[in-house]
Each structure stands twice: as structure tokens, then as C-alpha cells.
Design a protein around this motif. Sequence first.
Motif, mmCIF file in Angstrom:
data_model
loop_
_atom_site.group_PDB
_atom_site.id
_atom_site.type_symbol
_atom_site.label_atom_id
_atom_site.label_comp_id
_atom_site.label_asym_id
_atom_site.label_seq_id
_atom_site.Cartn_x
_atom_site.Cartn_y
_atom_site.Cartn_z
ATOM 1 N N ALA A 113 124.742 -8.212 53.263
ATOM 2 C CA ALA A 113 123.828 -8.168 54.343
ATOM 3 C C ALA A 113 123.771 -9.060 55.376
ATOM 4 C CB ALA A 113 122.207 -8.596 53.794
ATOM 5 N N ARG A 114 124.021 -10.500 55.048
ATOM 6 C CA ARG A 114 124.599 -11.510 55.752
ATOM 7 C C ARG A 114 125.569 -11.470 56.794
ATOM 8 N NH1 ARG A 114 121.097 -15.654 55.050
ATOM 9 N NH2 ARG A 114 120.375 -16.250 52.830
ATOM 10 N N ALA A 115 126.675 -10.591 56.234
ATOM 11 C CA ALA A 115 127.846 -10.108 56.991
ATOM 12 C C ALA A 115 127.578 -9.353 57.905
ATOM 13 C CB ALA A 115 128.926 -9.724 56.026
ATOM 14 N N TYR A 116 126.737 -8.216 57.530
ATOM 15 C CA TYR A 116 126.180 -7.482 58.605
ATOM 16 C C TYR A 116 125.199 -7.756 59.765
ATOM 17 C CZ TYR A 116 128.721 -3.488 56.333
ATOM 18 O OH TYR A 116 129.678 -2.492 55.937
ATOM 19 N N GLN A 117 124.722 -8.938 59.331
ATOM 20 C CA GLN A 117 123.471 -9.432 60.117
ATOM 21 C C GLN A 117 122.324 -8.471 60.174
ATOM 22 O OE1 GLN A 117 124.540 -11.224 64.146
ATOM 23 N NE2 GLN A 117 126.651 -10.631 63.538
ATOM 24 N N ALA A 118 121.985 -8.001 58.978
ATOM 25 C CA ALA A 118 120.889 -7.094 58.482
ATOM 26 C C ALA A 118 119.704 -8.223 58.672
ATOM 27 C CB ALA A 118 121.105 -6.469 57.577
ATOM 28 N N GLN A 119 118.707 -7.509 59.425
ATOM 29 C CA GLN A 119 117.347 -8.421 59.402
ATOM 30 C C GLN A 119 116.254 -7.913 58.613
ATOM 31 O OE1 GLN A 119 117.381 -11.264 61.688
ATOM 32 N NE2 GLN A 119 119.531 -11.036 61.180
ATOM 33 N N CYS A 120 116.129 -6.478 58.752
ATOM 34 C CA CYS A 120 114.814 -5.939 58.237
ATOM 35 C C CYS A 120 115.299 -4.789 57.177
ATOM 36 C CB CYS A 120 114.041 -5.361 59.285
ATOM 37 S SG CYS A 120 114.977 -4.282 60.615
ATOM 38 N N THR A 121 113.937 -4.231 56.805
ATOM 39 C CA THR A 121 114.548 -2.842 55.859
ATOM 40 C C THR A 121 113.227 -1.816 56.334
ATOM 41 O OG1 THR A 121 112.875 -3.964 54.317
ATOM 42 C CG2 THR A 121 115.073 -4.284 53.806
ATOM 43 N N PRO A 122 114.043 -0.834 56.560
ATOM 44 C CA PRO A 122 115.256 -0.459 56.670
ATOM 45 C C PRO A 122 115.994 -0.957 58.168
ATOM 46 C CG PRO A 122 114.020 1.290 57.483
ATOM 47 C CD PRO A 122 112.976 0.242 57.229
ATOM 48 N N ASP A 123 117.478 -1.026 57.975
ATOM 49 C CA ASP A 123 118.161 -1.364 58.957
ATOM 50 C C ASP A 123 119.290 -0.631 58.927
ATOM 51 O OD1 ASP A 123 119.081 -2.970 61.493
ATOM 52 O OD2 ASP A 123 119.194 -4.669 60.292
ATOM 53 N N VAL A 124 119.514 0.369 60.101
ATOM 54 C CA VAL A 124 120.427 1.339 59.918
ATOM 55 C C VAL A 124 121.904 1.104 60.832
ATOM 56 C CG1 VAL A 124 120.764 3.873 60.455
ATOM 57 C CG2 VAL A 124 118.609 2.909 59.506
#
Length: 182
Positions: A113-124
Motif C-alpha cells: 500500500a505504501r509503495a502504491y501510495q494508496a490513501q483510502c479504501t477503496p483506492d482503484v
Amino acid sequence: MPLLYSLSLPLDSSMIDFKLKGVDEKEYSVASFKDKKFLVIVFTCNHCPYAQASWPRLIELQKEFASRDIQFVGINPNDDRKYPDDSFSNMKLLAKEKSVNFPYLRDASQEVARAYQAQCTPDVYVYDRARQLKYHGRMDDNWQEPTKVKSHDLKNALETLLQGKVPSEKQMPSMGCSIKWK
């Protein structure tokens, strides 16, 4: 639940590899889906109301696009100590109860998730065959009322890609609960 929006990431960014265990006890990586034309990565979870509302839509989209060489993958990065609903055992229960028709993976270290810079759920995120980012945005314009959706952003992006075209660079961010970091 505080609302958070996804970051705007550069389109054509390369996909980041991962090795994660799914609720089916199998390990998955990007190579596990090498035969698929498009790969839809969704950072999601069990407990967030936004994520809960997205499950039926994601399942339906996978059903609709599976025969067209599109694979969905759900990844749960949430801290399951503070949020036990997001534990691996509860992920298995959710997958069974909802008949999830795509791999649902556990990112226990939160590194993916950190590598993708994901922030929220859901993050597409949607990647093409070359595993370049082509879409990073919301599923649609009404997370609460599926019958009132006017803009099916993710579905439209997938249809555009299947036509050999590139989705608009103007992509509305995903929105949902913040990822529950350790």
C-alpha cells in the motif's frame, strides 16, 4: 469515518510488484496475472462503509469483464490489531459471504500500500498489459446509492481501454476511509 481522497499519480507509471497471500491461501504476484490484458488493483477492506458499499459493485464488474481479459484484485492493508474486522480470518469470511470472485489479498506489512501510495479504501488502479497505470480514480459518482449513479467512471475507463483508447487524463479521485496505518 473521516473521508479521504486518493492521490493523483502520474499516468503511465509502472506497476509495482508484490507477493501477497490471498484468502484462498495462495500467494499472488503481478506475474500471477500475466495472461490478463488489464489488471485492476483495489486497496480495500472489510470495515469501512465506503469499501463495504463497493464490494457488490466490484464483484459485478469482475463478473462483467472477466471474459474480456480483465482481472480484479483486492488488497487489504489495514492494521488488523486496531481494526480486527480487517483480520485475515475476517477477510476469508467476507470473501465467502459475498462470493468474492477475484483474489482478496492481505498486505499485513503495509509495504505494498505504501509503495502504491494508496490513501483510502477503496483506492482503484488500472494497469494495461505493459503494466502501465492508465486509470487511478473513483468507481462512480455515488457511493451510497448505486441506483443514483450517473457516472460509472471505472466501468467507462475499462470500456475505453478495451476499445484501444486511453481514458481521459481528468480522473476523479477515489474516496473513502483512510488506510489504517500501523
